[in-house]
Design an enzyme around this catalytic site. Structure first.
Site, PDB file in Angstrom:
ATOM      1  N   LYS A  67      50.132  51.616  36.800  1.00 37.02           N
ATOM      2  CA  LYS A  67      50.953  50.444  36.763  1.00 37.02           C
ATOM      3  C   LYS A  67      51.251  49.990  38.103  1.00 37.02           C
ATOM      4  O   LYS A  67      52.464  49.161  37.908  1.00 37.02           O
ATOM      5  CB  LYS A  67      52.314  50.804  35.822  1.00 37.02           C
ATOM      6  CG  LYS A  67      52.065  51.705  34.684  1.00 37.02           C
ATOM      7  CD  LYS A  67      50.759  51.601  33.996  1.00 37.02           C
ATOM      8  CE  LYS A  67      50.850  49.843  33.210  1.00 37.02           C
ATOM      9  NZ  LYS A  67      49.607  49.870  32.713  1.00 37.02           N
ATOM     10  N   SER A  68      50.536  50.049  38.912  1.00 41.55           N
ATOM     11  CA  SER A  68      50.805  49.334  40.246  1.00 41.55           C
ATOM     12  C   SER A  68      49.995  48.325  40.574  1.00 41.55           C
ATOM     13  O   SER A  68      50.130  47.607  41.587  1.00 41.55           O
ATOM     14  CB  SER A  68      50.839  50.332  41.373  1.00 41.55           C
ATOM     15  OG  SER A  68      49.574  50.897  41.416  1.00 41.55           O
ATOM     16  N   THR A  70      46.578  47.947  39.066  1.00 40.44           N
ATOM     17  CA  THR A  70      45.108  48.365  39.071  1.00 40.44           C
ATOM     18  C   THR A  70      44.385  47.472  38.674  1.00 40.44           C
ATOM     19  O   THR A  70      43.049  47.109  39.113  1.00 40.44           O
ATOM     20  CB  THR A  70      44.808  49.805  38.524  1.00 40.44           C
ATOM     21  OG1 THR A  70      46.170  50.629  38.745  1.00 40.44           O
ATOM     22  CG2 THR A  70      43.587  50.402  38.767  1.00 40.44           C
ATOM     23  N   THR A  71      44.743  46.718  37.525  1.00 40.15           N
ATOM     24  CA  THR A  71      43.708  45.842  36.627  1.00 40.15           C
ATOM     25  C   THR A  71      43.480  44.612  37.514  1.00 40.15           C
ATOM     26  O   THR A  71      42.400  44.229  37.380  1.00 40.15           O
ATOM     27  CB  THR A  71      44.638  45.535  35.326  1.00 40.15           C
ATOM     28  OG1 THR A  71      44.969  46.536  34.637  1.00 40.15           O
ATOM     29  CG2 THR A  71      43.633  44.704  34.532  1.00 40.15           C
ATOM     30  N   TRP A  72      44.506  44.194  38.162  1.00 37.46           N
ATOM     31  CA  TRP A  72      44.553  43.075  39.157  1.00 37.46           C
ATOM     32  C   TRP A  72      43.589  43.546  40.350  1.00 37.46           C
ATOM     33  O   TRP A  72      42.780  42.592  40.688  1.00 37.46           O
ATOM     34  CB  TRP A  72      45.782  42.900  39.758  1.00 37.46           C
ATOM     35  CG  TRP A  72      45.911  41.470  40.439  1.00 37.46           C
ATOM     36  CD1 TRP A  72      45.002  40.296  40.422  1.00 37.46           C
ATOM     37  CD2 TRP A  72      46.907  41.230  41.442  1.00 37.46           C
ATOM     38  NE1 TRP A  72      45.539  39.391  41.136  1.00 37.46           N
ATOM     39  CE2 TRP A  72      46.675  39.736  41.982  1.00 37.46           C
ATOM     40  CE3 TRP A  72      48.194  41.661  41.677  1.00 37.46           C
ATOM     41  CZ2 TRP A  72      47.411  38.990  42.848  1.00 37.46           C
ATOM     42  CZ3 TRP A  72      48.902  41.159  42.681  1.00 37.46           C
ATOM     43  CH2 TRP A  72      48.603  39.604  43.238  1.00 37.46           C
ATOM     44  N   HIS A 132      43.124  57.347  40.023  1.00 35.91           N
ATOM     45  CA  HIS A 132      44.380  57.507  40.119  1.00 35.91           C
ATOM     46  C   HIS A 132      44.563  58.963  40.855  1.00 35.91           C
ATOM     47  O   HIS A 132      45.911  59.299  41.029  1.00 35.91           O
ATOM     48  CB  HIS A 132      45.126  57.631  38.774  1.00 35.91           C
ATOM     49  CG  HIS A 132      45.068  56.098  38.178  1.00 35.91           C
ATOM     50  ND1 HIS A 132      45.687  55.030  38.813  1.00 35.91           N
ATOM     51  CD2 HIS A 132      45.213  55.934  36.818  1.00 35.91           C
ATOM     52  CE1 HIS A 132      45.611  53.914  37.809  1.00 35.91           C
ATOM     53  NE2 HIS A 132      45.536  54.747  36.591  1.00 35.91           N
ATOM     54  N   SER A 162      57.501  49.260  34.549  1.00 34.66           N
ATOM     55  CA  SER A 162      56.187  48.972  34.029  1.00 34.66           C
ATOM     56  C   SER A 162      55.506  50.270  33.244  1.00 34.66           C
ATOM     57  O   SER A 162      55.016  50.221  32.055  1.00 34.66           O
ATOM     58  CB  SER A 162      55.099  48.624  35.048  1.00 34.66           C
ATOM     59  OG  SER A 162      53.867  48.148  34.558  1.00 34.66           O
ATOM     60  N   ARG A 286      51.340  42.881  31.022  1.00 34.83           N
ATOM     61  CA  ARG A 286      52.754  42.471  30.391  1.00 34.83           C
ATOM     62  C   ARG A 286      53.434  41.070  31.252  1.00 34.83           C
ATOM     63  O   ARG A 286      53.381  40.167  30.215  1.00 34.83           O
ATOM     64  CB  ARG A 286      53.522  43.748  30.422  1.00 34.83           C
ATOM     65  CG  ARG A 286      54.686  43.833  29.721  1.00 34.83           C
ATOM     66  CD  ARG A 286      55.660  45.306  30.065  1.00 34.83           C
ATOM     67  NE  ARG A 286      55.996  45.252  31.430  1.00 34.83           N
ATOM     68  CZ  ARG A 286      57.259  44.727  31.846  1.00 34.83           C
ATOM     69  NH1 ARG A 286      57.915  44.462  31.030  1.00 34.83           N
ATOM     70  NH2 ARG A 286      57.255  44.917  33.227  1.00 34.83           N
ATOM     71  N   GLY A 288      53.592  40.763  34.660  1.00 37.52           N
ATOM     72  CA  GLY A 288      52.986  40.560  36.136  1.00 37.52           C
ATOM     73  C   GLY A 288      53.637  39.827  37.247  1.00 37.52           C
ATOM     74  O   GLY A 288      53.425  39.131  37.978  1.00 37.52           O
TER      75      GLY A 288
HETATM   76  P1  A3P Z   1      54.017  44.662  34.649  1.00 30.88           P
HETATM   77  O1  A3P Z   1      54.197  45.777  33.403  1.00 30.88           O
HETATM   78  O2  A3P Z   1      55.249  44.831  35.368  1.00 30.88           O
HETATM   79  O3  A3P Z   1      54.010  43.326  33.927  1.00 30.88           O
HETATM   80  P2  A3P Z   1      47.990  48.781  36.243  1.00 30.88           P
HETATM   81  O4  A3P Z   1      46.909  47.706  36.183  1.00 30.88           O
HETATM   82  O5  A3P Z   1      47.918  49.455  37.214  1.00 30.88           O
HETATM   83  O6  A3P Z   1      47.997  49.215  34.887  1.00 30.88           O
HETATM   84  O7  A3P Z   1      49.595  47.773  36.413  1.00 30.88           O
HETATM   85  C1  A3P Z   1      50.002  46.978  35.216  1.00 30.88           C
HETATM   86  C2  A3P Z   1      50.973  46.236  35.911  1.00 30.88           C
HETATM   87  O8  A3P Z   1      50.062  45.091  36.801  1.00 30.88           O
HETATM   88  C3  A3P Z   1      51.426  45.395  34.798  1.00 30.88           C
HETATM   89  O9  A3P Z   1      52.951  45.121  35.309  1.00 30.88           O
HETATM   90  C4  A3P Z   1      50.737  43.911  34.708  1.00 30.88           C
HETATM   91  O10 A3P Z   1      51.357  43.165  33.929  1.00 30.88           O
HETATM   92  C5  A3P Z   1      50.264  43.898  35.803  1.00 30.88           C
HETATM   93  N1  A3P Z   1      49.097  42.850  35.939  1.00 30.88           N
HETATM   94  C6  A3P Z   1      48.005  42.987  35.310  1.00 30.88           C
HETATM   95  N2  A3P Z   1      47.171  42.048  35.810  1.00 30.88           N
HETATM   96  C7  A3P Z   1      47.644  41.559  36.605  1.00 30.88           C
HETATM   97  C8  A3P Z   1      47.392  40.285  37.467  1.00 30.88           C
HETATM   98  N3  A3P Z   1      46.060  39.606  36.974  1.00 30.88           N
HETATM   99  N4  A3P Z   1      47.980  39.844  38.451  1.00 30.88           N
HETATM  100  C9  A3P Z   1      49.273  40.442  38.685  1.00 30.88           C
HETATM  101  N5  A3P Z   1      49.688  41.433  38.210  1.00 30.88           N
HETATM  102  C10 A3P Z   1      49.080  41.795  37.035  1.00 30.88           C
END
Ligand code: A3P
Length: 320
Positions: A67-68, A70-72, A132, A162, A286, A288
């Site tokens: 949740k830091s 990772t997806t981005w 992770h 998050s 969610r 972001g």
């Molecule tokens: P929030 O729950 O605060 O919205 P992970 O990818 O490590 O699981 O982290 C998920 C968090 O990254 C979520 O935060 C999500 O919304 C956010 N996130 C996902 N895609 C993103 C993007 N393209 N740019 C910025 N934040 C993003």
């Protein structure tokens, strides 16, 4: 496709029986191994990776606490590394694939993928591999080879919020939901998957100070504020800096736009897709934003998190 409990090796079963255990947030119990908490299935793959995984000098590891961002990070590095192969943002793999389907986790994959990692038959070089795992638990070959690690972390309060929201989005219905109070208590004690959060971040922070050629330490908040600066830093660090020609063509902006929260979260694949793990792709998008903790945490909760952060990171130079 994932390991079933009965498939755990005898070695893993024996190890588990000797480890401290905690109730998990969203299902299976957690076990403390090398100072961090994991489910038995993940523990089993950690043991396999520690034994068998062979890093290559050209590997790029994307390391994070859950949740830091990772997806981005996966999206950005995938787009960067493959920018010559996929110059067209309309027909880009990120348009039709969730970033987690393009960059897989070392310790969360079905066993078949370890074969692929071992023999490099299916993953092109440089291999982008996410994890992770805390620094202490990385396979020795990852620590000792010339491969690069990019670590992304996030301020503890947003990370926690998050994490709590994610846990409640993926928890099996019959388990109900986790209250904010109960979840915070667990997070603060460190008993969440891949926790303690603070130790995870600190392990990578220390390594980045000792070994800056090997590990690039990034913060989500700084990436949000100046994404173009950090994209260029990542590109240089992993050995694919942007050329003057690419700069003049606006490649940085193109990649950032493709990987932005708005673009990715509005793609059909990320609105209604499913990953092989069974997760809906939408749960990874969610809000972001930076600072959503202000909408959820009470003053007492904020004090508690700030106090732990201060105690755990005192003297390290690490702050948010
Ligand atoms: P929030 O729950 O605060 O919205 P992970 O990818 O490590 O699981 O982290 C998920 C968090 O990254 C979520 O935060 C999500 O919304 C956010 N996130 C996902 N895609 C993103 C993007 N393209 N740019 C910025 N934040 C993003």
């Amino acid at each position: 496709k994932y390991l079933q409990e009965e498939e755990l090796t005898e070695e893993c079963k024996e190890l588990i029986s000797s480890l401290p255990t905690e109730k998990g947030w969203i299902g299976p119990p957690l076990y403390q191994f090398q100072g961090f908490w994991h489910s038995s299935k993940i523990l089993s793959t950690i043991l396999t990776c520690q034994k068998n995984f062979q890093a290559q000098d050209s590997d790029i590891f994307l390391t994070t606490t859950p949740k830091s961002g990772t997806t981005w990070l996966k999206a950005i590095v995938f787009a960067l590394v493959n920018r010559r192969k996929y110059p067209d943002p309309i027909n880009h793999p990120l348009v039709t694939n969730n970033p987690h389907a393009l960059v897989r986790y070392l310790e969360l994959e079905p066993r078949i993928d370890y074969q692929a990692y071992d023999t490099s038959t299916t993953i092109a070089s440089p291999r982008l591999i996410a994890t992770h795992l805390p620094f202490v638990s990385l396979p020795e070959s990852v620590k000792n080879s010339a491969c690069k690690l990019v670590y992304l972390c996030r301020n503890p309060k947003d990370n926690f919020v998050s994490f709590w929201q994610f846990a409640n989005a993926v928890i099996p219905k019959e388990m109900g939901t986790n209250s904010l109070e109960e979840t915070l208590d667990k997070f603060c004690r460190g008993g969440n998957i891949y926790g303690p959060f603070w130790d995870h971040v600190l392990g990578y922070w220390k390594e980045s100070l000792e070994n800056p050629q090997k590990l690039l330490f990034l913060k989500y908040e700084e990436m949000k504020e100046h994404p173009e600066i950090h994209l260029r830093r990542i590109a240089e660090f992993i050995g694919c800096p942007l050329s003057l020609e690419e700069e003049s063509k606006g490649v940085v902006d193109d990649i950032l736009k493709l990987c932005s929260f708005d673009t990715l979260s509005n793609l059909e694949v990320n609105k209604s897709g499913k990953l092989s793990s069974g997760h809906d792709t939408s749960v990874f998008f969610r809000r972001g934003e930076v600072g959503d903790w202000k909408n959820h945490l009470t003053p007492e909760m904020i004090r508690k998190l700030d106090q732990i952060t201060e105690e755990k990171w005192r003297g390290s130079g690490l702050s948010f």
